[in-house]
Each structure stands twice: as C-alpha cells, then as structure tokens.
Design an enzyme around this catalytic site. Structure first.
Site, mmCIF file in Angstrom:
data_model
loop_
_atom_site.group_PDB
_atom_site.id
_atom_site.type_symbol
_atom_site.label_atom_id
_atom_site.label_comp_id
_atom_site.label_asym_id
_atom_site.label_seq_id
_atom_site.Cartn_x
_atom_site.Cartn_y
_atom_site.Cartn_z
ATOM 1 N N GLY A 44 44.608 48.437 48.684
ATOM 2 C CA GLY A 44 44.894 47.078 48.231
ATOM 3 C C GLY A 44 44.237 46.031 49.110
ATOM 4 O O GLY A 44 44.791 44.957 49.335
ATOM 5 N N SER A 46 41.082 44.568 48.692
ATOM 6 C CA SER A 46 39.937 43.850 48.133
ATOM 7 C C SER A 46 40.220 42.387 47.838
ATOM 8 O O SER A 46 39.303 41.616 47.556
ATOM 9 C CB SER A 46 39.463 44.539 46.843
ATOM 10 O OG SER A 46 40.458 44.441 45.830
ATOM 11 N N LYS A 73 34.987 43.745 43.253
ATOM 12 C CA LYS A 73 35.831 43.091 44.251
ATOM 13 C C LYS A 73 35.707 43.773 45.609
ATOM 14 O O LYS A 73 35.727 43.116 46.657
ATOM 15 C CB LYS A 73 37.288 43.098 43.784
ATOM 16 C CG LYS A 73 37.577 42.159 42.622
ATOM 17 C CD LYS A 73 39.045 42.191 42.245
ATOM 18 C CE LYS A 73 39.333 41.229 41.091
ATOM 19 N NZ LYS A 73 40.767 41.260 40.683
ATOM 20 N N TYR A 209 60.770 45.021 39.471
ATOM 21 C CA TYR A 209 59.963 45.067 40.691
ATOM 22 C C TYR A 209 60.779 45.414 41.933
ATOM 23 O O TYR A 209 60.406 46.289 42.715
ATOM 24 C CB TYR A 209 59.302 43.702 40.864
ATOM 25 C CG TYR A 209 58.583 43.464 42.170
ATOM 26 C CD1 TYR A 209 57.375 44.099 42.463
ATOM 27 C CD2 TYR A 209 59.084 42.547 43.102
ATOM 28 C CE1 TYR A 209 56.710 43.850 43.654
ATOM 29 C CE2 TYR A 209 58.421 42.296 44.291
ATOM 30 C CZ TYR A 209 57.234 42.946 44.569
ATOM 31 O OH TYR A 209 56.573 42.689 45.745
ATOM 32 N N LYS A 213 60.471 48.289 45.559
ATOM 33 C CA LYS A 213 60.270 47.862 46.944
ATOM 34 C C LYS A 213 61.460 48.241 47.821
ATOM 35 O O LYS A 213 61.288 48.539 49.011
ATOM 36 C CB LYS A 213 60.041 46.351 46.981
ATOM 37 C CG LYS A 213 58.706 45.914 46.381
ATOM 38 C CD LYS A 213 57.527 46.498 47.146
ATOM 39 C CE LYS A 213 56.204 45.897 46.723
ATOM 40 N NZ LYS A 213 55.051 46.430 47.478
#
Length: 368
Positions: A44, A46, A73, A209, A213
């Site tokens: 992750g 970029s 990217k 979400y 996490k």
C-alpha cells in the site's frame, strides 16, 4: 497530613515538569527503529500515507520495496521515493505489482522481495494496504463485507504468517550459536501493521470497515505475546533441533485517524450523513503528518502508535489487556479517558438518536 500533601504536590509538579520536557523532546531517546542500510517491504505504498512513509524511510537511508496493484502509480511513487534518498549511490529501490488480498500473491511478492534483497528476507515488513467503504450495515452487501476483510485483515494476516515463518523457520536453518550461552545477535526485525483508530471505538456507519480493523488489533496483540516465546528461546541454554533466529522480532501497529487524501474523498461518496455528523470535530491530518507521526512513534519503540491526539485518547480509553507504551502515562491517560468518555459517549449517542428523530425512518437502499 499537611506535610504529606505538600510533598505529594511537589512530587506531582516535578513529574508533570519532567513529562512536559519529555514530550517536547528535551530528553534524547535511543532510536528503536533504525532503518539505514536495511530493507523495508511496504504494501500500500504507491499513494496516500503509504507513499509518504516510503519517502520518510528513504530519507532515513532505507532500501525500499513498494507493493501495490497499479503499476503506473507504482512507477510514479518509485521516482518520488528515489528522489528522497539519503544515500543515492548506495540505496536500492524496487516495485512489485501484486494483489495482496490473495494468499498466493503474498507468497509470490515475498519470494520476489527476498530474491531482490540478495536472498535475505527484508528486515522490516510494513503492511499498510487498506481501504474503507463506510455505510450502514443493512445497506451493505456480504460481498462488500468480505472484501473489506480481505484488504483490511487478510492481506495483513497472509503476509504476517509468511514473513514470520521465513524469519523464524527459514528453509536453511539459522546457524547455531558458537558455544553454550553464546548469543548471536542482529538488529531486531519489525513487522508493522496499519490499522485504524476505529479499532478502539467504532461509530455508526463504519460497520463494514471497523470490525476488520478491530480484528487486526486483536491479531497484533496475540502475535506480540506469541513472539515473546521465540524471543525468549534465543536466551535459552536448552538446545533443540531447531536453532533460534539470531534476532528478536517486534510486532507494532499504527492507528491513523482521518487523513486528507484521495481515499477520504472516495470514502465520503458512500458515508452516511450521521457518520459525517459524528466525526465532524475529528482532527484531520495531511498524509505527511500522519506518516511522520507513525515513523516517530516507531522510533520511540511504541507498540501501539496512534497518529493524532484523538487516537491517543481512544487508545488509552480502550487498552484493556493490551500492552502499554508507557506504564505511567497510559495509566494516567486511562483515568482521564474514562472521565472524558462520560461526556463524549452520551454526546455521540444523542447525535445518532437525534438524527433518527429528526429525519425519520431511513428508506432502505439496495445493499451494495
């Protein structure tokens, strides 16, 4: 009693003075996250905070491997990270295009990274890939829920499992110590995961979400305790058929809050109005501010690294049995957070309840 109160007050004032000086940086600390000359594998990386992390580590002299899906990217990020190099003549940089939600892709990218790093597994692995699709639970499809877990939990878990196994149980076993009680020692390895401040306190609209996490936080707590077993084995005089690694392994987790980024703009397209209300007063960081806070927290040796004051308060208020960064500060912070939450909790409840009372029953949208 008066004399006791006087000296207690003096001690408290001295403690607060020392704490204030420490926070302001008057006391030098050993850097517990040295990266110069070492190789960092960053997923992750970029864009967003991940790209800024790569730039900061490049400025500190690290060799960087950036992993992301989009090759264009990645190429753009590579040029920015190379331009930030502390030692341009010696630092090395590499990009890998991969889908980190796939277990087999994680195997492939770690093999490629190890080969590029002259046959050595990168000393620092940071899983930063993630995305948020905030919306109400009843308007979220199971496909979306699964995808949220794929990118926010499984992508970290796959690479953690493969990296830790490669560090601790390599195909070619680590050499044994030179003799009884003689400990070979290298700099610690670091496995770092980026979670989110919603892992401490979730709110309405983040149900697709937040759980992913929160699961990542639980995984990190478990891994930290398990790694004590392997780190302790390095000091054992009891020899087994499996030589221990000549280094300790540290697990650390970064907990960013709201970051002004393209990712936030995308989140806002699906975010429910009540979620906007609940987080209206949250501090918003730039990508570089969040990245800098993360790196500095790692350099201080923190296990749980929030990137802003709100994340710090939420962390202190929900520590439970999680390890402390600082026993004194975290204990006092827990007391403070418990008082603050007496007011914040009911306020958030009231905003969600009040929105429903004012706006009425929401029309159910098709699950996406």
């Amino acid at each position: 009693m008066a004399l006791g109160i006087f000296w207690a007050s003096v001690c408290l004032l001295v403690f607060l003075a020392i704490l204030s000086l420490d926070i302001m940086g008057f006391f030098k600390r050993e850097n517990k996250f040295p990266v110069e000359g070492r190789t960092v594998l960053l997923t992750g990386g970029s864009q967003g905070m991940g790209l800024k992390i790569a730039i900061l580590l490049s400025q500190r002299g690290a060799n960087i491997i950036i992993v992301a899906r989009d090759l264009k990217k990645l190429e753009s990020a590579l040029s920015q990270v190379q331009a930030a190099a502390k030692n341009p003549s010696t630092q090395r940089f590499h990009i890998i295009s991969a889908d980190v939600t796939s277990e087999s892709e994680n195997t492939r990218l770690l093999v490629e990274a190890t080969s590029w790093n002259n046959g050595q597994v990168p000393e620092i692995v940071w899983t930063n890939a993630g995305s948020a699709r905030p919306q109400l639970f009843l308007e979220t499809s199971f496909d979306t829920m699964n995808k949220q877990f794929d990118i926010n939990y499984w992508s970290h878990t796959y690479l953690a499992h493969k990296t830790l196994k490669a560090w601790l149980y390599p195909e070619t076993p680590h050499p044994a110590a030179d003799g009884p009680g003689k400990l070979k020692s290298e700099l610690p390895r670091h496995f770092i995961m980026t979670s989110s401040s919603v892992a401490f306190v979730n709110i309405a609209g983040y149900s697709p979400y937040g759980p992913s996490k929160t699961a990542l936080r639980a995984l990190a707590d478990s891994l930290r305790y398990e790694l004590l077993l392997y780190n302790g084995a390095r000091r054992s005089t009891n020899k087994t058929l499996q030589p221990p690694a000549p280094f300790d392994v540290n697990i650390q987790v970064v907990y960013p809050g709201t970051i002004q980024s393209p990712g936030l703009e995308l989140e806002n397209t699906t975010k429910h109005p009540v979620t906007h209300i609940l987080e209206a007063s949250d501090p918003v960081q730039s990508e570089m501010e969040a990245a800098m806070a993360a790196v500095k927290g790692l350099e201080r040796g923190e296990y749980m690294v929030p990137t802003n004051w709100l994340g710090l308060l939420l962390r202190m208020g929900s520590l439970g049995g999680s390890p402390r960064n600082n026993i004194i500060i975290d204990t006092l912070g827990q007391w403070l957070a418990s008082i603050v939450w007496l007011f914040v909790g009911p306020d958030m409840d009231g905003k969600a309840w009040g929105w429903g009372k004012k706006e009425g029953m929401p029309v159910l949208k098709e699950a996406q």
